[in-house]
Scaffold this motif. Structure first.
Motif, PDB file in Angstrom:
ATOM      1  N   GLU A 108       2.115  -8.720   5.312  1.00 49.31           N
ATOM      2  CA  GLU A 108       1.435  -7.486   5.667  1.00 49.31           C
ATOM      3  C   GLU A 108       0.446  -7.727   6.805  1.00 49.31           C
ATOM      4  O   GLU A 108       0.203  -8.867   7.193  1.00 49.31           O
ATOM      5  CB  GLU A 108       0.730  -6.930   4.434  1.00 49.31           C
ATOM      6  CG  GLU A 108       1.716  -6.602   3.336  1.00 49.31           C
ATOM      7  CD  GLU A 108       1.030  -6.106   2.076  1.00 49.31           C
ATOM      8  OE1 GLU A 108       0.983  -4.889   1.912  1.00 49.31           O
ATOM      9  OE2 GLU A 108       0.547  -6.920   1.289  1.00 49.31           O
ATOM     10  N   ALA A 141       8.695  -3.346  -3.950  1.00 51.65           N
ATOM     11  CA  ALA A 141       8.064  -2.158  -3.362  1.00 51.65           C
ATOM     12  C   ALA A 141       8.935  -1.477  -2.321  1.00 51.65           C
ATOM     13  O   ALA A 141       8.657  -0.362  -1.918  1.00 51.65           O
ATOM     14  CB  ALA A 141       6.725  -2.544  -2.712  1.00 51.65           C
ATOM     15  N   ARG A 155      -5.231  -9.745  -6.925  1.00 52.37           N
ATOM     16  CA  ARG A 155      -4.225  -8.677  -7.030  1.00 52.37           C
ATOM     17  C   ARG A 155      -3.050  -9.101  -7.899  1.00 52.37           C
ATOM     18  O   ARG A 155      -2.133  -8.317  -8.111  1.00 52.37           O
ATOM     19  CB  ARG A 155      -3.690  -8.314  -5.639  1.00 52.37           C
ATOM     20  CG  ARG A 155      -4.760  -7.874  -4.663  1.00 52.37           C
ATOM     21  CD  ARG A 155      -4.159  -7.647  -3.286  1.00 52.37           C
ATOM     22  NE  ARG A 155      -3.437  -6.396  -3.196  1.00 52.37           N
ATOM     23  CZ  ARG A 155      -2.565  -6.100  -2.237  1.00 52.37           C
ATOM     24  NH1 ARG A 155      -2.299  -6.981  -1.305  1.00 52.37           N
ATOM     25  NH2 ARG A 155      -1.958  -4.935  -2.207  1.00 52.37           N
ATOM     26  N   ASP A 166       3.434   6.117  -5.327  1.00 54.37           N
ATOM     27  CA  ASP A 166       3.186   6.236  -6.760  1.00 54.37           C
ATOM     28  C   ASP A 166       2.182   7.342  -7.059  1.00 54.37           C
ATOM     29  O   ASP A 166       2.352   8.125  -7.991  1.00 54.37           O
ATOM     30  CB  ASP A 166       2.609   4.906  -7.261  1.00 54.37           C
ATOM     31  CG  ASP A 166       3.432   4.337  -8.380  1.00 54.37           C
ATOM     32  OD1 ASP A 166       4.665   4.403  -8.261  1.00 54.37           O
ATOM     33  OD2 ASP A 166       2.834   3.861  -9.358  1.00 54.37           O
ATOM     34  N   ILE A 206       0.841  -1.196   0.000  1.00 53.30           N
ATOM     35  CA  ILE A 206       0.000   0.000   0.000  1.00 53.30           C
ATOM     36  C   ILE A 206       0.878   1.248   0.000  1.00 53.30           C
ATOM     37  O   ILE A 206       0.580   2.245  -0.659  1.00 53.30           O
ATOM     38  CB  ILE A 206      -0.944  -0.002   1.231  1.00 53.30           C
ATOM     39  CG1 ILE A 206      -1.693  -1.332   1.326  1.00 53.30           C
ATOM     40  CG2 ILE A 206      -1.920   1.159   1.185  1.00 53.30           C
ATOM     41  CD1 ILE A 206      -2.517  -1.684   0.115  1.00 53.30           C
ATOM     42  N   GLN A 207       2.010   1.182   0.717  1.00 51.77           N
ATOM     43  CA  GLN A 207       2.975   2.284   0.684  1.00 51.77           C
ATOM     44  C   GLN A 207       3.396   2.559  -0.751  1.00 51.77           C
ATOM     45  O   GLN A 207       3.446   3.714  -1.186  1.00 51.77           O
ATOM     46  CB  GLN A 207       4.197   1.928   1.527  1.00 51.77           C
ATOM     47  CG  GLN A 207       5.393   2.802   1.224  1.00 51.77           C
ATOM     48  CD  GLN A 207       6.505   2.679   2.243  1.00 51.77           C
ATOM     49  OE1 GLN A 207       6.353   3.026   3.401  1.00 51.77           O
ATOM     50  NE2 GLN A 207       7.641   2.187   1.816  1.00 51.77           N
ATOM     51  N   ALA A 208       3.672   1.495  -1.509  1.00 50.74           N
ATOM     52  CA  ALA A 208       4.091   1.669  -2.901  1.00 50.74           C
ATOM     53  C   ALA A 208       2.988   2.360  -3.699  1.00 50.74           C
ATOM     54  O   ALA A 208       3.267   3.225  -4.533  1.00 50.74           O
ATOM     55  CB  ALA A 208       4.432   0.309  -3.514  1.00 50.74           C
ATOM     56  N   GLN A 209       1.727   2.013  -3.444  1.00 51.25           N
ATOM     57  CA  GLN A 209       0.616   2.656  -4.152  1.00 51.25           C
ATOM     58  C   GLN A 209       0.551   4.154  -3.838  1.00 51.25           C
ATOM     59  O   GLN A 209       0.390   4.979  -4.737  1.00 51.25           O
ATOM     60  CB  GLN A 209      -0.728   2.039  -3.732  1.00 51.25           C
ATOM     61  CG  GLN A 209      -0.953   0.610  -4.185  1.00 51.25           C
ATOM     62  CD  GLN A 209      -2.251   0.038  -3.619  1.00 51.25           C
ATOM     63  OE1 GLN A 209      -2.992   0.705  -2.902  1.00 51.25           O
ATOM     64  NE2 GLN A 209      -2.532  -1.215  -3.942  1.00 51.25           N
ATOM     65  N   VAL A 257       3.597  -2.291  -8.686  1.00 52.40           N
ATOM     66  CA  VAL A 257       2.632  -1.744  -7.745  1.00 52.40           C
ATOM     67  C   VAL A 257       1.355  -2.561  -7.864  1.00 52.40           C
ATOM     68  O   VAL A 257       0.729  -2.608  -8.916  1.00 52.40           O
ATOM     69  CB  VAL A 257       2.359  -0.254  -8.010  1.00 52.40           C
ATOM     70  CG1 VAL A 257       1.310   0.260  -7.035  1.00 52.40           C
ATOM     71  CG2 VAL A 257       3.628   0.551  -7.863  1.00 52.40           C
ATOM     72  N   LEU A 258       1.007  -3.249  -6.783  1.00 55.76           N
ATOM     73  CA  LEU A 258      -0.184  -4.091  -6.789  1.00 55.76           C
ATOM     74  C   LEU A 258      -1.426  -3.229  -6.677  1.00 55.76           C
ATOM     75  O   LEU A 258      -1.442  -2.249  -5.944  1.00 55.76           O
ATOM     76  CB  LEU A 258      -0.153  -5.042  -5.599  1.00 55.76           C
ATOM     77  CG  LEU A 258       0.928  -6.104  -5.610  1.00 55.76           C
ATOM     78  CD1 LEU A 258       0.861  -6.899  -4.323  1.00 55.76           C
ATOM     79  CD2 LEU A 258       0.758  -7.024  -6.806  1.00 55.76           C
ATOM     80  N   GLY A 286      -5.313  -2.670  -5.444  1.00 50.88           N
ATOM     81  CA  GLY A 286      -6.191  -3.161  -4.382  1.00 50.88           C
ATOM     82  C   GLY A 286      -5.528  -3.297  -3.028  1.00 50.88           C
ATOM     83  O   GLY A 286      -4.323  -3.164  -2.880  1.00 50.88           O
ATOM     84  N   ARG A 346       9.684  -1.778 -10.376  1.00 53.23           N
ATOM     85  CA  ARG A 346       8.689  -1.696  -9.336  1.00 53.23           C
ATOM     86  C   ARG A 346       7.362  -2.292  -9.810  1.00 53.23           C
ATOM     87  O   ARG A 346       6.863  -1.988 -10.887  1.00 53.23           O
ATOM     88  CB  ARG A 346       8.472  -0.249  -8.914  1.00 53.23           C
ATOM     89  CG  ARG A 346       7.584  -0.126  -7.695  1.00 53.23           C
ATOM     90  CD  ARG A 346       6.879   1.205  -7.676  1.00 53.23           C
ATOM     91  NE  ARG A 346       7.754   2.260  -8.121  1.00 53.23           N
ATOM     92  CZ  ARG A 346       8.487   2.972  -7.294  1.00 53.23           C
ATOM     93  NH1 ARG A 346       8.433   2.750  -6.028  1.00 53.23           N
ATOM     94  NH2 ARG A 346       9.262   3.911  -7.776  1.00 53.23           N
TER      95      ARG A 346
END
Lengths: 322, 325
Positions: free
Chosen positions: B47, B255, B288, A191, A185-188, B268-269, B271, B266
């Motif tokens: 996570e 990530a 995902r 971005d 989620i950090q990567a999202q 980026v997933l 959801g 990179r």
């Protein structure tokens, strides 16, 4: 050099006489991405809370903070209301506590739109929807009417970013925006911030304890220690050729992701208490290079173009980096 | 010979969906197996909600698995609360993320380190005092730190004190749940170094749970990556992080923001990590997953040996469609 968007000079903050910031000089150019890194208590957040007049009255703030030449410190609160959330927006680490839990998220974003852009209910709702789309909230038409607890941490941070964008800011200050979020989620979110910065041309100040996040996002990095900036440089330079022993220590303390594993070179000791700062260079008690000369406060010295560090041993060691 | 052996362990909690909703089973941990040998560290990454902390609690016998088994030193884990269990608990200890929350604020540090010795009836008063003094030295604290209260210490010192208390009964297994996540970088390095030194000196087996891949790589001899209650990839940390095989591990590794040039492109997933109470069918990661095929929606992939030398739970690994870099 063109006039910077924000220019901070000699910013000093004291809480009950105890120094939190000790003379910060910092410029942020239009559209620039600047990173502030340092450990807890180094003053990276206080710098921006002070600049925007968000500290409690017990804090003594001195120095100057100019937004395109206009002084913000000591400005009337009416003038500041125009700046805060308007020209300069801020987002924080914990979106769940920054949002009002008993108000629908769309209404909270709408409030900022009415306040800063004078929209009526209908226009605000349409614009909120557009902003939700912009920050990548799925199914924005429906999500406008949910409460913060119905969304995940990542989605709440997107709402906070939408709210920050409501005033069409020229500068977004993001204080540990991804620290509470999971890695993917950090990567999202990073971005998203990168894309928004590119599309809107706003400047970004990213406050983080994570050198990796800052390296990834920012063109220029300032390293803070005990209320001062001890080194600043373009990102590539600071990570390839750190000049201040503290920056070198921080990088050495990070485990590598590739290559052979080595013992981490931990910096000995701990951050000094603000009421018990050593005289001169605050890092000297933990520094392997410290000499009696370090009892005088070192100014920021030039390392190379655009790269400065506050260490008197800099020139003695120059050969190492030549 | 492994010290801790977990076989097909599953932990199922029953929860209500909403205020009036029906009961649903949440499989917080689902079919997890691993072994930890003395002096070795198993790192568990994933996570929030992936079941890594529950796995740690199962390993310590704080909870009994709904399915599967946990054996420690060749013996089945006794039921929590029994005398057998308490005796066994002296040999295994837990270290948490938040040292302040794990300590009694009213007691001095020395008192807290002594408490487990009292509980397990180890030594007389003089012997216990000597042992506390030795433990303080082992974790790099001074004797006068022992006389202070938790709030009088810094975060790093508190985590050292918690560790001294965990080591008091001379455990052979330590489960560390995010032990350095709340610490600043420079202090984190001190504690990580101390943990590896203590392990080398005492031959302690460790389960190291963290979301920080860099720290896990630093301390682990073996790594398990968890997603929604299952291990999706397991093996040697250097190889796993250098060339991740499972698409989730690939995304996780790519990530991580690192200073300096980026090694992997990179990923980026899309959801959010899914809700364990609402587990997707087939491979839980498929909604995902950037490379999912039709089969991933229906068949749950088993964790098996893959040509890369690790255990991977993915239909696409070791087939022609192996996700190219």
């Amino acid at each position: 050099m063109p006039e910077p968007l924000v220019s901070i000079r000699g910013l000093d903050v004291r809480f009950n006489g105890i120094p939190a910031l000790r003379g910060i000089d910092l410029d942020v150019g239009r559209g620039e991405a600047v990173g502030l890194v340092g450990e807890s208590g180094c003053g990276k957040s206080v710098t921006w809370l002070a600049a925007l007049g968000l500290l409690p009255h017990t804090a003594k703030v001195a120095g100057s903070v100019r937004l395109e030449g206009r002084e913000l410190l000591g400005a009337a609160s009416g003038a500041l209301d125009n700046v805060r959330g308007g020209r300069v927006a801020m987002i924080f680490q914990d979106p769940a506590s920054a949002l009002n839990p008993v108000q629908r998220v769309g209404r909270q974003v709408g409030e900022a739109l009415k306040l800063h852009r004078g929209m009526d209910d209908k226009a605000a709702r349409a614009e909120t929807r557009r902003l939700f789309e912009l920050v990548g909230i799925p199914d924005p038409a429906r999500r406008i009417d949910v409460y913060p607890h119905e969304m995940s941490g990542g989605q709440n941070q997107r709402v906070m970013i939408a709210m920050a964008l409501a005033g069409q800011p020229e500068l977004l200050v993001a204080d540990e925006p991804t620290t509470a979020l999971d890695a993917t989620i950090q990567a999202q979110i990073l971005d998203l911030l990168r894309r928004l910065q590119r599309e809107t041309g706003m400047a970004l100040v990213l406050i983080s304890h994570d050198l990796g996040v800052v390296a990834d996002m920012c063109s220029r990095v300032c390293v803070m220690y005990a209320g001062r900036i001890v080194e600043q440089a373009p990102s590539e330079q600071i990570f390839a050729r750190p000049a201040h022993p503290y920056t070198q220590g921080l990088l050495g303390a990070l485990p590598d992701m590739v290559g052979p594993r080595r013992r981490l070179s931990a910096i000995p000791g701990g951050v000094p208490e603000p009421w018990n700062l050593p005289s001169g260079c605050a890092f000297s008690p933990r520094c392997h290079l410290a000499t009696p000369a370090c009892s005088l406060q070192p100014p920021l010295l030039r390392v190379e173009d655009g790269h400065e560090a506050a260490c008197i041993h800099l020139h003695a060691r120059e050969g190492v980096f030549a | 010979m492994s010290l801790l052996s977990v076989r097909d362990a599953a932990q199922v909690y029953t929860t209500r969906r909403g205020l009036f909703g029906g009961r649903v089973d949440v499989r917080a941990v689902d079919g997890v197996s691993f072994d930890v040998a003395p002096g070795q560290t198993l790192g568990i990454v994933g996570e929030s909600g992936c079941g890594k902390s529950t796995t740690g609690r199962l390993a310590l016998g704080l909870e009994r698995p709904s399915e599967g088994s946990v054996t420690f030193d060749g013996q089945a884990m006794p039921a929590p609360g029994t005398a057998d269990w308490r005796a066994m608990r002296a040999k295994m200890q837990l270290v948490f993320q938040d040292p302040l929350g794990a300590m009694d604020r009213r007691l001095t540090i020395a008192r807290q380190i002594e408490e487990p010795l009292e509980i397990h009836g180890i030594g007389d008063k003089a012997e216990r005092a000597a042992r506390v003094a030795a433990l303080l030295v082992d974790v790099g604290l001074r004797a006068d730190h022992g006389l202070r209260h938790p709030h009088e210490l810094s975060g790093g010192q508190r985590q050292r004190a918690v560790l001294a208390r965990a080591l008091a009964t001379n455990p052979s297994l330590l489960v560390c749940d995010e032990p350095v996540s709340a610490l600043d970088v420079s202090i984190q390095a001190q504690v990580v170094n101390m943990l590896t030194d203590l392990q080398a000196a005492r031959g302690i087996a460790m389960v190291f749970i963290s979301h920080d891949l860099k720290v896990v790589r630093q301390v682990s001899h073996q790594v398990a990556v968890m997603y929604l209650g299952r291990i999706v990839e397991q093996g040697d940390p250097d190889a796993l992080f250098a060339d991740p095989a499972h698409p989730y591990t690939r995304a996780l590794v790519s990530a991580i923001p690192v200073p300096g040039p980026r090694r992997l492109e990179r990923i980026v997933l899309a959801g959010d990590p899914p809700n364990p109470a609402d587990r997707p069918t087939g491979c839980a990661f498929h909604p995902r997953c950037p490379v999912a095929i039709a089969r991933c929606r229906t068949d749950t992939p088993a964790l098996r040996h893959s040509p890369c030398g690790r255990m991977v739970a993915c239909h696409l690994v070791d087939t022609e469609t192996r996700i190219a870099a």
